[in-house]
Scaffold this active site. Sequence first.
Site, short mmCIF file in Angstrom:
data_model
loop_
_atom_site.label_atom_id
_atom_site.label_comp_id
_atom_site.label_asym_id
_atom_site.label_seq_id
_atom_site.Cartn_x
_atom_site.Cartn_y
_atom_site.Cartn_z
N ARG A 163 -134.82 -41.05 20.39
CA ARG A 163 -133.90 -40.03 19.83
C ARG A 163 -134.51 -39.37 18.59
NH1 ARG A 163 -129.21 -39.87 22.64
NH2 ARG A 163 -128.42 -41.78 23.58
N ASP A 164 -135.83 -39.48 18.43
CA ASP A 164 -136.50 -38.87 17.28
C ASP A 164 -136.37 -37.35 17.28
OD1 ASP A 164 -137.68 -41.13 15.92
OD2 ASP A 164 -138.96 -41.35 17.69
N ASP A 210 -123.72 -37.64 30.66
CA ASP A 210 -122.45 -37.15 30.10
C ASP A 210 -122.02 -35.81 30.70
OD1 ASP A 210 -122.80 -39.34 28.48
OD2 ASP A 210 -123.49 -38.19 26.75
N GLU A 223 -115.28 -43.59 26.39
CA GLU A 223 -115.59 -44.20 25.09
C GLU A 223 -115.12 -43.32 23.93
OE1 GLU A 223 -119.84 -44.68 24.59
OE2 GLU A 223 -120.25 -42.64 25.27
N VAL A 259 -125.31 -50.11 32.23
CA VAL A 259 -125.49 -50.20 33.68
C VAL A 259 -125.32 -48.79 34.29
CG1 VAL A 259 -123.09 -50.75 34.29
CG2 VAL A 259 -124.91 -51.69 35.63
O1 F6P Z 1 -125.74 -39.51 26.07
C1 F6P Z 1 -125.81 -40.57 26.94
C2 F6P Z 1 -125.15 -41.78 26.37
O2 F6P Z 1 -125.28 -42.82 27.30
C3 F6P Z 1 -123.70 -41.61 25.95
O3 F6P Z 1 -122.84 -41.65 27.06
C4 F6P Z 1 -123.55 -42.74 24.98
O4 F6P Z 1 -122.52 -42.47 24.06
C5 F6P Z 1 -124.87 -42.76 24.30
O5 F6P Z 1 -125.80 -42.18 25.19
C6 F6P Z 1 -125.39 -44.13 23.93
O6 F6P Z 1 -126.52 -43.96 23.16
P1 F6P Z 1 -127.64 -45.04 22.87
O7 F6P Z 1 -128.52 -45.13 24.07
O8 F6P Z 1 -128.41 -44.50 21.71
O9 F6P Z 1 -126.95 -46.32 22.60
#
Ligand code: F6P
Length: 381
Positions: A82-83, A143, A238, A306
């Site tokens: 995520r950089d 998403d 979520e 998953v």
């Molecule tokens: O954007 C995809 C996603 O899986 C979201 O649904 C979730 O909120 C987020 O990434 C989780 O992020 P990370 O992989 O940084 O925990």
Amino acid sequence: MAKSPKTPKTKRIGILTAGGDSPGLNAAIRGVGKTCLNYYGMEIIGFRDGFRGLVENHRLPLDRSTLAGILTVGGTILGTSRDKPHRMVIDGQTQDMTATIVKNYDKWGLDAIVCLGGGGTQKNALRLHQAGLNVITLPKTIDNDVAMTDATFGFATAMDIATETIDRLHSTAHSHHRIIVAEIMGHRAGWLTLGSGIAGGADVILIPEIAYDVEKIADAIKLRSKHGTNFSIVAVAEGAMSREDSRALLAAEKKLERAKNLPEKKAAKNEIANVELRHQGNTMRLAHQLEELTQLESRVTILGYVQRGGTPSAADRLLATRLGSACGDLIHEGVFGVMVAARGDGTEPVPLEKVAGKRKAVPVDHAWVETARRVGTSLGD
Ligand code: F6P
């Protein structure tokens, strides 16, 4: 959308995957790679772990053999992170690495860089395009919240997985006369929960776009019991929020928008962080509240990662390959500064300015929302 000022024919392209992984990334790498390499005779270099690979010159040259056998493989052979180019932690310090990326792009003689990612990646890609690079992107995320595209790859597979989970939860909830609250990913968008909730026949579907009232959910569950069905499946995104939390978040976000100076901004950001903090563990809290209000035993299942792992579905392989090969065509034509969007059966280049910073939320009057209501699903409102 700009025509490349540099070369009429692109010879060497770079490719990277950024943000959270999702099923279909390798199918997309293969789609871009095979089209560029075999069809147009270009060279293609993979950069590892998102934008960091471009900073640290961490590469994976892609050829016929590296591109073979990856269509069905989950994750990304390039690795991801995520950089952000403009805020990257290097030796413990956050630095703007844009100039380094531009320098390395030139050093490797790249004519274009393909960035595969979700909303954050589209923003970062636009920044690099504005810094002078020939950038082209593909929309990826489970998403499904990237603006200006009909769909993103990864979503269909994640929806299949979430649907299968809801299917499986039915028999155990039914056997024990329980409520099972299933938490589904999606960040701040409800597509995944709504789609899998409808497909899996969840009795209650809660999404971020529709704030819920816990009493209303309990009423819907009690009504089912009254009609002789004493179990319920609640699919909760979520990011779904109660009316109170949603109101507080909206107010804090408005404050941030209106903030005129640094202290005001800081105060608004703190308020947002407080609501987000309060939101942690929300699914467990919701299950407890429902247990108390309905007198039915409640359990929680958090689907988690998953949903992102494993083999992509046929629909995602097809979408990723379609977008990837269209990307190859656009590179050949010298069209940059765009995202390759899915549009019906075809594809369409959309300027990055129209995509970056915009999130595709579920419209509250969307056909899927109406469908759920028609079949008697409670949306908690
Ligand atoms: O954007 C995809 C996603 O899986 C979201 O649904 C979730 O909120 C987020 O990434 C989780 O992020 P990370 O992989 O940084 O925990």
